[in-house]
Design an enzyme around this catalytic site. Sequence first.
Site, PDB file in Angstrom:
ATOM      1  CB  THR A 303      -0.761   0.299   1.188  1.00  0.00           C
ATOM      2  OG1 THR A 303      -1.556  -1.166   1.287  1.00  0.00           O
ATOM      3  CG2 THR A 303      -1.840   1.170   1.129  1.00  0.00           C
ATOM      4  CG  HIS A 479      -1.075  -3.968  -3.151  1.00  0.00           C
ATOM      5  ND1 HIS A 479      -1.575  -5.129  -2.815  1.00  0.00           N
ATOM      6  CD2 HIS A 479      -0.935  -3.374  -2.364  1.00  0.00           C
ATOM      7  CE1 HIS A 479      -2.076  -4.986  -1.327  1.00  0.00           C
ATOM      8  NE2 HIS A 479      -1.786  -3.694  -1.152  1.00  0.00           N
TER       9      HIS A 479
HETATM   10  C1  GP9 Z   1      -2.148  -0.935   6.443  1.00  0.00           C
HETATM   11  C2  GP9 Z   1      -2.746  -1.062   5.105  1.00  0.00           C
HETATM   12  C3  GP9 Z   1      -2.517  -2.246   4.382  1.00  0.00           C
HETATM   13  O1  GP9 Z   1      -1.848   0.244   7.213  1.00  0.00           O
HETATM   14  O2  GP9 Z   1      -2.072  -0.096   4.271  1.00  0.00           O
HETATM   15  O3  GP9 Z   1      -1.341  -2.458   4.117  1.00  0.00           O
HETATM   16  P1  GP9 Z   1      -0.732  -3.434   2.961  1.00  0.00           P
HETATM   17  O4  GP9 Z   1      -0.328  -4.489   3.854  1.00  0.00           O
HETATM   18  O5  GP9 Z   1      -1.591  -3.874   1.945  1.00  0.00           O
HETATM   19  O6  GP9 Z   1       0.470  -3.056   2.575  1.00  0.00           O
HETATM   20 MN    MN Z   2      -2.838  -2.514   0.366  1.00  0.00          MN
END
Ligand code: GP9
Ligand code: MN
Length: 660
Positions: A303, A479
């Site tokens: 993310t 993603h």
């Molecule tokens: C956590 C959220 C999820 O704050 O952004 O993150 P990811 O695991 O998808 O990178």
């Molecule tokens: Mn994510």
Amino acid sequence: MNFLKRQFDDLRTGKLSFFFTVVVLFWIKTYAVYLAEFNLGIQNALQHFLLFFNPLSSAILFFAIALFWKGRARNIAFVMINLLMSFVLYANVVYYRFFNDFITVPVLLQAKTNNGLGGSALELINPLDILYFLDLIVIIGLMIFKKVKPQERLRFRSVMAVMTSAVLVFLLNLGLAEIDRPELLTRSFDRNYLVKYLGTHNFTIYDVIQNSKTSAKRAMADSNEVSEVENYVKANKVDPNPEYFGKAKGKNVIYVSMESLQTFVIDKEINGKEVTPFLNSLVEKEDAIYFDNFFHQTGQGKTSDAEFIMENGLFPLPQGAVFMTHANNTYQSAPAILKGEGYTSASFHGNYKTFWNRSEMYRSFGYDEFYDATYYDMSNEDEQLAYGLKDKPFFEDSMPMLEKLPQPFYTKFLSLSNHFPFDKHAEDSGFPEGEFGDGVVNRYFQTANYMDQALEDFFNNLKENGLYEDTVIVLYGDHYGISENHNNAMSKVMGKEINDFENAQLQRVPLYIIAPGVEGEVNHTFGGQVDVRTTLMHLLGVNTKDYLSFGQDLLAEDRKQIVPFRNGDVMSNEYSEIKGVCYDNETGQPVEEGSNACEEISKEATKRLELSDKVVYEDLLRFYEPEGYKPINREDYQYINPNPKSTDNPDEVTHEENHE
Ligand code: GP9
Ligand code: MN
């Protein structure tokens, strides 16, 4: 072997007994401090054992330094080392009480400037904290009352053997930690994890190594380095499309990161029911420009990588998360650029601010506000996921905060419901599970459907309060959600075998741009997340010719349709190079041997990635000032919620193994 034998001899003769007393006392003390002060979200017995075990290696290592001396000098060394290590631990305790975070090298380097702690530090200290120095008091007591036998000199080799044993203990610790969380050191999700698994002192060592690596690269760079990047970037700029340029001038911006959403769910039906009826309708009703050949370009930072790409037009790093390793760099990010146009910026997220080091990176981006989990009511168990708040309450509770922002605003909403392992939404969504013989894939449709519902509610609220008309909304999948581990089930979903070529096709994520006064359409251009910032800026009428970014406006007529993936693969509108094999997109078959069809796109992709990495590793933007851009000072930004609705307690947001 002689090494060890001698060490045992030393042990037998009691030469090390005081050393062990010092080590064990410090070890137990540290463990007690962990339990009393830090909320590290312990999930299972192994994690608890590691929490207990992790102070040992650094205690042996550092106290072993004293063994180079003998007699009184050694005792003084024990006291000094204990003092220093206790101080590091205690400083972390005080810092944690205020920031819910651990001290890092950059924090120390900035200590002179205002980091928000300032005068309040005294209030964070409690007279009972003296107990955190109890072991020191005990060892001084033992010495004063002559309970310590005179200590003879140890052989150099014996001392080295003790130090080696510290390393072995550390490797055992790391090995056990990796069982629970693979790639702990390279992925480094969250400082909480590192402390939970490795302890405060090992974390400090890790942090010092990381920072010196980073600063070595940075220190070698000089202002001349930036010209290579500048020349390349400027030579590859394409003119904005006059039909769109400035169409949304002065409008608000709302980005929505659609967690793990891949393009294959768009228009997909399960048991005759659309998975994402709302997102589908945006295309049908021509509300949005929908990009159906749009790809994510994220690496291990997931993310956060997507955030980084979208707001900087730079690529994330080949290893680790740039949010974790390069948060103190100079960036010229979208929030900072738009600040110059009179925008206020804010990020909304139902997880705590330390995750992905956001509270540090956002300072470098110049975010005015960060509404993290402490701004939301996190007390309802039914609304909680491993990473935070479900999407419906998240969007709903965000609305009053959004409405209060001065306009025009630039905002970002990070959704969470559609996150691995895609559970806990059966009732909320009322959507059937898929029947593909794989729980993860089956439930994915449920969580995606729930997110779609949450988005529809969000749009309706924006329409009701009148913001919709004045806002550009960009929805993007951050993603992939379904990894290659699920290719069997995915071949059932897609009705074809998922080979390397098809797997690359699955890296498509949806991108929607909804802009007032701009007619919707399906746009087939091949592009990636790195292209979005330039596209958005042009819609807002902001000139980008001076910014160093690796994206090209998705709406520009003569853009090159080359999409580098972070793993080195590259996609284009005609050919794609996947794991070194060149495919013809039309047939999905490798091109004839000896053909150089992929040569150009592959060279171009490598060049872009290399130059982008250079910008990040060498922190080159500090040498570069785009015309008309007013640099921000990260010291001016700090995200502390004066009235937290929930505490920064990762016990509630469990950091369970949630990645594949
Ligand atoms: C956590 C959220 C999820 O704050 O952004 O993150 P990811 O695991 O998808 O990178
Ligand atoms: Mn994510």
